[in-house]
Design a protein around this motif. Structure first.
Motif, mmCIF file in Angstrom:
data_model
loop_
_atom_site.group_PDB
_atom_site.id
_atom_site.type_symbol
_atom_site.label_atom_id
_atom_site.label_comp_id
_atom_site.label_asym_id
_atom_site.label_seq_id
_atom_site.Cartn_x
_atom_site.Cartn_y
_atom_site.Cartn_z
ATOM 1 N N ALA A 81 0.830 -1.211 0.000
ATOM 2 C CA ALA A 81 0.000 0.000 0.000
ATOM 3 C C ALA A 81 0.862 1.258 0.000
ATOM 4 N N ARG A 121 1.472 4.132 -3.230
ATOM 5 C CA ARG A 121 1.290 5.588 -3.108
ATOM 6 C C ARG A 121 2.300 6.353 -3.959
ATOM 7 N N SER A 173 0.689 6.421 -7.324
ATOM 8 C CA SER A 173 -0.675 6.936 -7.467
ATOM 9 C C SER A 173 -0.902 8.329 -6.892
ATOM 10 N N ARG A 229 -6.410 6.525 -12.169
ATOM 11 C CA ARG A 229 -7.633 5.737 -11.951
ATOM 12 C C ARG A 229 -7.935 5.079 -13.286
ATOM 13 N N PRO A 280 -5.664 -0.601 -6.062
ATOM 14 C CA PRO A 280 -4.805 -0.041 -5.017
ATOM 15 C C PRO A 280 -4.041 -1.109 -4.234
#
Length: 156
Positions: free
Chosen positions: A21, A25, A28, A53, A81
């Motif tokens: 995760a 990041r 993203s 997205r 994600p």
């Protein structure tokens, strides 16, 4: 006269610190991605669009000190994600298209770290350099690992 096209596929694996995760990041979130993808600090940024997205667009245009414009356009095809990103992208110098590619980034947690696997299938137009692309991508991922390490050091 036709355009000469050469194809290549390459895979780069990296062990990154922290969770999938957290590594995700840095792909993203706009500011975090620019920490490791802004590799020409002397180039002027003319445009910087960032929307990671499904169906989203990332577009960056730069101008070198010599006045040459370079561009990058990515279209996000799949975004899960913390798991994976699949995108198609193209690069150009001025009005000349250099390459087009499909890239897949996978994130897998392994004992407090993240194994990131990047696979690129690329078409290079005319004199574009496939070997240079994989080497440049490797250098970018070195900057990515360093940015993640720094973020974790600040957190602790």
């Amino acid at each position: 006269m036709g355009v000469f096209v050469s194809h290549t596929t390459f895979v780069i694996e990296r062990d990154l610190p922290g969770s999938p995760a957290h590594a995700f990041r840095f792909w993203s979130e706009h500011a975090r991605k620019r920490q490791w993808t802004s590799c020409h600090p002397d180039w002027a940024v003319l445009e910087d669009i960032f929307d990671v997205r499904i169906g989203g667009l990332e577009k960056v245009r730069w101008r070198t000190l010599e006045g040459v414009e370079h561009g990058y356009r990515a279209h996000y095809l799949d975004v899960v994600p913390g798991k994976q990103i699949i995108y198609a992208y193209a690069m150009n110098t001025g009005a000349v298209q250099n390459s087009a590619a499909l890239a897949t980034v996978e994130f897998v947690g392994q004992r407090g770290k993240t194994k990131m696997t990047y696979t690129e299938q690329a078409a290079f137009l005319d004199a574009a350099d496939a070997k240079g692309r994989s080497q440049g991508t490797e250098m970018g991922f070195d900057r990515l690992a360093l940015a993640i390490e720094r973020s974790l050091a600040v957190a602790h």
